[in-house]
Write a protein that holds these residues in place. Sequence first.
Motif, PDB file in Angstrom:
ATOM      1  N   SER A   1      36.142   2.571  -9.082  1.00  0.00           N
ATOM      2  CA  SER A   1      35.255   2.009  -9.784  1.00  0.00           C
ATOM      3  C   SER A   1      34.014   1.610  -8.969  1.00  0.00           C
ATOM      4  O   SER A   1      32.841   1.724  -9.263  1.00  0.00           O
ATOM      5  CB  SER A   1      35.963   0.493 -10.220  1.00  0.00           C
ATOM      6  N   ARG A   2      34.225   1.287  -7.738  1.00  0.00           N
ATOM      7  CA  ARG A   2      32.990   0.844  -6.824  1.00  0.00           C
ATOM      8  C   ARG A   2      32.322   2.186  -6.603  1.00  0.00           C
ATOM      9  O   ARG A   2      30.925   1.960  -6.764  1.00  0.00           O
ATOM     10  CB  ARG A   2      33.484   0.531  -5.574  1.00  0.00           C
TER      11      ARG A   2
ATOM     12  N   VAL B   1      27.189   5.027  -7.981  1.00  0.00           N
ATOM     13  CA  VAL B   1      26.300   6.043  -8.438  1.00  0.00           C
ATOM     14  C   VAL B   1      25.230   5.494  -9.361  1.00  0.00           C
ATOM     15  O   VAL B   1      24.142   6.146  -9.503  1.00  0.00           O
ATOM     16  CB  VAL B   1      27.106   7.012  -9.148  1.00  0.00           C
ATOM     17  N   HIS B   2      25.688   4.417 -10.403  1.00  0.00           N
ATOM     18  CA  HIS B   2      24.721   4.062 -11.206  1.00  0.00           C
ATOM     19  C   HIS B   2      23.625   3.528 -10.446  1.00  0.00           C
ATOM     20  O   HIS B   2      22.448   3.426 -11.119  1.00  0.00           O
ATOM     21  CB  HIS B   2      25.588   3.081 -12.087  1.00  0.00           C
ATOM     22  N   VAL B   3      23.709   2.735  -9.519  1.00  0.00           N
ATOM     23  CA  VAL B   3      22.966   1.982  -8.905  1.00  0.00           C
ATOM     24  C   VAL B   3      21.777   2.791  -8.393  1.00  0.00           C
ATOM     25  O   VAL B   3      20.496   2.673  -8.343  1.00  0.00           O
ATOM     26  CB  VAL B   3      23.273   1.231  -7.636  1.00  0.00           C
ATOM     27  N   ASN B   4      22.385   4.108  -7.732  1.00  0.00           N
ATOM     28  CA  ASN B   4      21.378   5.212  -7.133  1.00  0.00           C
ATOM     29  C   ASN B   4      20.657   5.827  -8.045  1.00  0.00           C
ATOM     30  O   ASN B   4      19.489   6.217  -7.763  1.00  0.00           O
ATOM     31  CB  ASN B   4      22.348   6.062  -6.013  1.00  0.00           C
ATOM     32  N   MET B   5      21.433   6.207  -9.121  1.00  0.00           N
ATOM     33  CA  MET B   5      20.406   6.928 -10.426  1.00  0.00           C
ATOM     34  C   MET B   5      19.434   5.804 -10.923  1.00  0.00           C
ATOM     35  O   MET B   5      18.526   6.534 -11.343  1.00  0.00           O
ATOM     36  CB  MET B   5      21.617   7.285 -11.506  1.00  0.00           C
ATOM     37  N   ALA B   6      19.747   4.719 -10.733  1.00  0.00           N
ATOM     38  CA  ALA B   6      18.593   3.870 -11.325  1.00  0.00           C
ATOM     39  C   ALA B   6      17.334   3.984 -10.679  1.00  0.00           C
ATOM     40  O   ALA B   6      16.238   3.963 -11.096  1.00  0.00           O
ATOM     41  CB  ALA B   6      19.187   2.289 -11.258  1.00  0.00           C
ATOM     42  N   GLY B   7      17.727   4.356  -9.225  1.00  0.00           N
ATOM     43  CA  GLY B   7      16.686   4.150  -8.356  1.00  0.00           C
ATOM     44  C   GLY B   7      15.813   5.510  -8.587  1.00  0.00           C
ATOM     45  O   GLY B   7      14.356   5.833  -8.710  1.00  0.00           O
ATOM     46  N   ALA B   8      16.473   6.631  -8.995  1.00  0.00           N
ATOM     47  CA  ALA B   8      15.811   7.990  -9.403  1.00  0.00           C
ATOM     48  C   ALA B   8      15.260   7.686 -10.649  1.00  0.00           C
ATOM     49  O   ALA B   8      14.093   8.232 -10.976  1.00  0.00           O
ATOM     50  CB  ALA B   8      16.943   9.017  -9.333  1.00  0.00           C
ATOM     51  N   TYR B   9      15.815   7.149 -11.740  1.00  0.00           N
ATOM     52  CA  TYR B   9      15.136   7.073 -12.959  1.00  0.00           C
ATOM     53  C   TYR B   9      13.942   6.266 -12.918  1.00  0.00           C
ATOM     54  O   TYR B   9      12.870   6.718 -13.370  1.00  0.00           O
ATOM     55  CB  TYR B   9      16.115   6.428 -13.842  1.00  0.00           C
ATOM     56  N   HIS B  10      13.813   5.261 -11.742  1.00  0.00           N
ATOM     57  CA  HIS B  10      12.694   4.301 -11.827  1.00  0.00           C
ATOM     58  C   HIS B  10      11.517   5.358 -11.389  1.00  0.00           C
ATOM     59  O   HIS B  10      10.642   5.175 -11.685  1.00  0.00           O
ATOM     60  CB  HIS B  10      13.135   3.460 -10.760  1.00  0.00           C
ATOM     61  N   LYS B  11      11.725   6.271 -10.242  1.00  0.00           N
ATOM     62  CA  LYS B  11      10.552   7.074  -9.817  1.00  0.00           C
ATOM     63  C   LYS B  11      10.051   8.033 -10.920  1.00  0.00           C
ATOM     64  O   LYS B  11       8.921   8.484 -10.690  1.00  0.00           O
ATOM     65  CB  LYS B  11      11.244   7.812  -8.524  1.00  0.00           C
TER      66      LYS B  11
ATOM     67  N   GLU C   1      24.683  -2.173 -14.948  1.00  0.00           N
ATOM     68  CA  GLU C   1      25.913  -1.423 -14.804  1.00  0.00           C
ATOM     69  C   GLU C   1      26.724  -1.785 -13.345  1.00  0.00           C
ATOM     70  O   GLU C   1      27.613  -2.317 -13.213  1.00  0.00           O
ATOM     71  CB  GLU C   1      26.205  -0.335 -15.309  1.00  0.00           C
ATOM     72  N   GLY C   2      25.675  -1.405 -12.266  1.00  0.00           N
ATOM     73  CA  GLY C   2      26.292  -1.685 -10.966  1.00  0.00           C
ATOM     74  C   GLY C   2      26.211  -3.185 -10.673  1.00  0.00           C
ATOM     75  O   GLY C   2      27.249  -3.890 -10.018  1.00  0.00           O
ATOM     76  N   LEU C   3      25.552  -4.010 -11.089  1.00  0.00           N
ATOM     77  CA  LEU C   3      25.550  -5.324 -10.943  1.00  0.00           C
ATOM     78  C   LEU C   3      26.770  -6.316 -11.503  1.00  0.00           C
ATOM     79  O   LEU C   3      27.186  -7.063 -11.090  1.00  0.00           O
ATOM     80  CB  LEU C   3      24.116  -6.047 -11.556  1.00  0.00           C
ATOM     81  N   GLN C   4      26.935  -5.602 -13.108  1.00  0.00           N
ATOM     82  CA  GLN C   4      28.062  -6.265 -13.813  1.00  0.00           C
ATOM     83  C   GLN C   4      29.334  -5.798 -12.787  1.00  0.00           C
ATOM     84  O   GLN C   4      30.253  -6.702 -12.511  1.00  0.00           O
ATOM     85  CB  GLN C   4      28.389  -5.655 -14.912  1.00  0.00           C
TER      86      GLN C   4
END
Length: 713
Positions: free
Chosen positions: A158-159, A164-174, A187-190
């Motif tokens: 789960s962790r 991965v969701h947090v890291n993918m968020a960074g990639a989508y942001h770029k 999703e990561g924050l939840q």
Amino acid sequence: MAKKIRVSKLLLILGIWLVLSANSYSNVFADFQTFQSDTNKVKSMFSDIEHLMDVGNFTTAYQKLDSVDLLSEQFDYEYGLAFSGVKRAEILLIKKQIDSALTSINKVIDQFPDSRLRFNFYNTQAAAYNYKGQSKQAIESFRKGLNFIELLPPSMRSRSIAAVHVNMAGAYHKLGDRSNTIKNYLEGLQFAESTKDSSFLTITLNNLGDTYNSYSEYERAEYYLKRAETIALQNNYKPDLLRIYLNLGNTFSNNEKYDEALKYYEQALALNKEVRPDTPPFQIIYNLGVLYSNKRQFTKAKDAFEESLQYCIELKITQGLYFNYKGLGDLYEKFTQPYTAISWYQKALDVATDLDQNLYIVQLHEKLYLTYKSVGETAQALKSLENFKALSDSIAKKESDAALSELESEIELNRQTEINRLLEEKQGIQERQLILTRNLNIAAVVVIVIILVLLYVVFRSGTDRKKVNLVLNKQKEELEELNQTKDKLFAIVAHDLRSPMASLQGILYMINSSELSLQEVKDLVISLEPTLQKNINTLDDLLAWARKQMSGISLNPQDIDTKPIIDDVISKQLYEIDAKNLTISNKIPGQTIACVDLNAFKLIIRNLLSNSIKFTQSNGSIEFDCTEGNGSVTFTIKDTGIGIPEDLHDSIFKDKSKTRLGTNMELGNGFGLSLCKEFAHRMNGEIYFESEENVGTTFFLTLPKSGQIKSNI
């Protein structure tokens, strides 16, 4: 005697074999014990290495990996070699040796294709692509890693998925994809908040705050970063605290709170020496350059940018090249050295193009356009403006198409569900008919009387079947009407909303980013009002229509004073009224109370007023008045417009009403008056009109002073 000798020899041979076998098993057991001892030693060394990394001693940790490799090779311990390769790549990433890290992890992936560490392989590979600014490749690697999540212990899955969701968020942001960025961060924050994982919560809050920094939402950014700082200080997370200080410095610097920003940057520099002694603080120095530039301290800003740029060149950090090139361009442009600024902007554009970062490219084309324009390079300025406009429109179109596709899918799903329901009903009817026919055949064999009775039943059944077919045909027609209305909605969304919103976006972007004179800004702002009001009105009608079609509308009746409500609606249409030089008056007395739903009443008045404005020529007049009966109030909206043709009197309140162009070629959406009629009926009222062509139109809206409104449409 001979027999005893043979037996003795046999026993002797057997004894020797047992002794040899025992020695052989003893050796195997000893080898196993040795293997276990060596693997435990390797695992112990890994624990030491991770501790060294936690305290920031990366050089010693990297050197100790050589001993791990040597020991693992001696007894062919594949897991040890694979784990060592991952840690080696992680340390190289931390030290900003990105190309070396990527080469190292790719070698591990090729060398151990069946390893149970494949999730770790692809996660580290994705991190390397992220550092290089290759966001699309990073997202692909993250997704590959998720395919091997089952190889992790259940307690870690789960962790890891949340990480991965947090890291993918960074990639989508770029990539400029705000929707997927925020979605993955949340999703990561939840996960972090539900599990009370303070380390992961710190990282996620920090990243989310940094993201809101980039969207210029500094209040949100400060909120998330301050939460991250509190948790990091409580748990002594020094590497995380370094990143938090840097991001807080950026928040205050961007918000022009330079003294507070400088305090955080200095804390970050001090902490960098402690936790990353082998890694130059190029990011912090770059941000100091931005701060000095904003404070118009040219020399300090130039020195900071050039120092950070040199570090990025040495470490081969491509994204760092882009930011420092652009920073130097902004600096020289600010200090009126346009040709030097253009040179730096062009270098930054080349890097952004290699990185395939659309947001960076858009910003640089705009910078080049403004700078070329300032020095009179008209041809180059026009070329940059065309590139800026084309790429901006492309990004806006993708976002609009995605939203429209999502809406279309939702409505199409509802339509398909209704079709399936009708098919199931038809199948049930057919099954019942088959049962009935079988019973008739059986009964016919028994007795003539029963046959006669059954013939009567068949006759009745045929009648029922005709009724059912009539119902089905009617439902089919209703579905076709619904489909036509859906197409009409898409046309409105695609044309009446998308085009004005795209224009608004362009105007607001120019106001925010371009160097316009005060008068030009005022003219643009004045031109926004009618477009914005038209969009708001259309959205209100679309929302009411969609709720009526899909889920029903709940009304909340209450006694209200109608005069101030009508005054408010009139005030929001003053621009259109003034544009036609119309005279408008509200003769409704104060404290004219009616029992109505506030939103429904506003929608009716707004649509009736909009129609009067639309079909009244310049210098005409519009008048609101009312008369009160025993239990009702009748509102009148009278105009001196062109009137309603006789052949349209019976259709204007219908859903399929055709729209007419106004006196100034104004467009309408075609379902405003049908909504008015629907809402009036739901409030126990009625609406009707009197009209004469080229003389004017008067609409009458009768509503109760008190009473119960029907709850649903």
